[in-house]
Design a protein around this motif. Structure first.
Motif, PDB file in Angstrom:
ATOM      1  N   ARG A  81     -25.030 -14.591  -2.913  1.00  0.00           N
ATOM      2  CA  ARG A  81     -23.947 -14.347  -3.884  1.00  0.00           C
ATOM      3  C   ARG A  81     -24.352 -14.863  -5.259  1.00  0.00           C
ATOM      4  NH1 ARG A  81     -18.955 -17.225  -5.413  1.00  0.00           N
ATOM      5  NH2 ARG A  81     -17.518 -15.645  -6.173  1.00  0.00           N
ATOM      6  N   TYR A  82     -24.948 -16.037  -5.313  1.00  0.00           N
ATOM      7  CA  TYR A  82     -25.422 -16.600  -6.577  1.00  0.00           C
ATOM      8  C   TYR A  82     -26.478 -15.690  -7.204  1.00  0.00           C
ATOM      9  CZ  TYR A  82     -27.785 -19.635  -9.871  1.00  0.00           C
ATOM     10  OH  TYR A  82     -28.358 -20.146 -11.006  1.00  0.00           O
ATOM     11  N   LEU A  85     -24.791 -12.609  -8.603  1.00  0.00           N
ATOM     12  CA  LEU A  85     -23.996 -12.965  -9.775  1.00  0.00           C
ATOM     13  C   LEU A  85     -24.872 -13.153 -11.007  1.00  0.00           C
ATOM     14  CD1 LEU A  85     -21.261 -13.838 -11.035  1.00  0.00           C
ATOM     15  CD2 LEU A  85     -21.806 -16.158 -10.296  1.00  0.00           C
ATOM     16  N   THR A  86     -25.927 -13.942 -10.876  1.00  0.00           N
ATOM     17  CA  THR A  86     -26.777 -14.191 -12.042  1.00  0.00           C
ATOM     18  C   THR A  86     -27.540 -12.933 -12.455  1.00  0.00           C
ATOM     19  OG1 THR A  86     -28.528 -15.097 -10.632  1.00  0.00           O
ATOM     20  CG2 THR A  86     -27.016 -16.679 -11.667  1.00  0.00           C
ATOM     21  N   LEU A 114     -21.685 -17.655 -19.477  1.00  0.00           N
ATOM     22  CA  LEU A 114     -21.554 -17.671 -18.020  1.00  0.00           C
ATOM     23  C   LEU A 114     -22.915 -17.784 -17.342  1.00  0.00           C
ATOM     24  CD1 LEU A 114     -18.816 -14.931 -17.530  1.00  0.00           C
ATOM     25  CD2 LEU A 114     -18.578 -17.393 -17.133  1.00  0.00           C
ATOM     26  N   LEU A 115     -23.875 -17.049 -17.845  1.00  0.00           N
ATOM     27  CA  LEU A 115     -25.217 -17.086 -17.263  1.00  0.00           C
ATOM     28  C   LEU A 115     -25.840 -18.466 -17.394  1.00  0.00           C
ATOM     29  CD1 LEU A 115     -27.382 -15.468 -15.822  1.00  0.00           C
ATOM     30  CD2 LEU A 115     -28.230 -14.742 -18.034  1.00  0.00           C
ATOM     31  N   GLN A 117     -24.284 -21.296 -17.682  1.00  0.00           N
ATOM     32  CA  GLN A 117     -23.556 -22.229 -16.813  1.00  0.00           C
ATOM     33  C   GLN A 117     -23.999 -22.082 -15.363  1.00  0.00           C
ATOM     34  OE1 GLN A 117     -19.483 -21.192 -17.573  1.00  0.00           O
ATOM     35  NE2 GLN A 117     -19.319 -22.547 -19.345  1.00  0.00           N
ATOM     36  N   GLU A 118     -24.235 -20.860 -14.922  1.00  0.00           N
ATOM     37  CA  GLU A 118     -24.678 -20.634 -13.546  1.00  0.00           C
ATOM     38  C   GLU A 118     -26.084 -21.143 -13.311  1.00  0.00           C
ATOM     39  OE1 GLU A 118     -23.044 -19.603 -10.820  1.00  0.00           O
ATOM     40  OE2 GLU A 118     -21.273 -19.708 -12.068  1.00  0.00           O
ATOM     41  N   GLU A 119     -26.920 -21.094 -14.318  1.00  0.00           N
ATOM     42  CA  GLU A 119     -28.316 -21.489 -14.156  1.00  0.00           C
ATOM     43  C   GLU A 119     -28.508 -22.992 -14.223  1.00  0.00           C
ATOM     44  OE1 GLU A 119     -30.286 -19.062 -17.074  1.00  0.00           O
ATOM     45  OE2 GLU A 119     -30.494 -17.413 -15.652  1.00  0.00           O
ATOM     46  N   GLU A 120     -27.499 -23.739 -14.615  1.00  0.00           N
ATOM     47  CA  GLU A 120     -27.624 -25.206 -14.704  1.00  0.00           C
ATOM     48  C   GLU A 120     -27.639 -25.851 -13.392  1.00  0.00           C
ATOM     49  OE1 GLU A 120     -24.516 -26.567 -17.277  1.00  0.00           O
ATOM     50  OE2 GLU A 120     -25.501 -25.772 -19.028  1.00  0.00           O
TER      51      GLU A 120
END
Length: 120
Positions: A81-82, A85-86, A114-115, A117-120
């Motif tokens: 899912r991650y 999403l990314t 958003l991208l 934040q997800e990659e952190e």
């Protein structure tokens, strides 16, 4: 999954990736051994010497932990899912890269935020 000194790098990377999502669900011992194996890139022999256990013991713990991580992913699907999403965020950002206008700029900024934040 087969783990030896000359194993498939993709399997090791996948185990490390799943470990980032589901590592806390493993025993402390499995967490430690898999972290050394996947994140620190120690060989099974190096881990065995460091931890004072047999290479076979390390092999068994890593193999069992990797199987548990794969089972968690199959049940929960968080890593996949991650990834989706990314990848979707990156594709949306790329699609808007050259679009003119204030709304397109706002969309780019939202997707970029958003991208990141997800990659952190």
């Amino acid at each position: 999954m087969l783990y030896d000194e000359v194993e498939n790098v993709d399997e090791k990377l996948e185990t490390g990736w799943l470990f980032a999502f589901y590592g806390p669900l493993l025993t402390e011992r499995q967490q430690k051994l898999i972290a050394l194996y996947c994140e620190e890139d120690f060989s099974l022999s190096e881990i065995a010497a460091r931890e004072g256990i047999s290479r076979q013991g390390v092999y068994d713990a890593v193999r069992k932990g990797a199987a548990q991580l794969a089972a968690y992913e199959q049940m929960l699907g968080l890593a996949e899912r991650y990834r989706r999403l990314t990848e979707g965020l990156a594709q949306g950002l790329e699609a808007l890269r050259d679009a003119p206008g204030e709304k397109a700029q706002q969309a780019r900024e939202i997707l970029a935020t958003l991208l990141s934040q997800e990659e952190e």
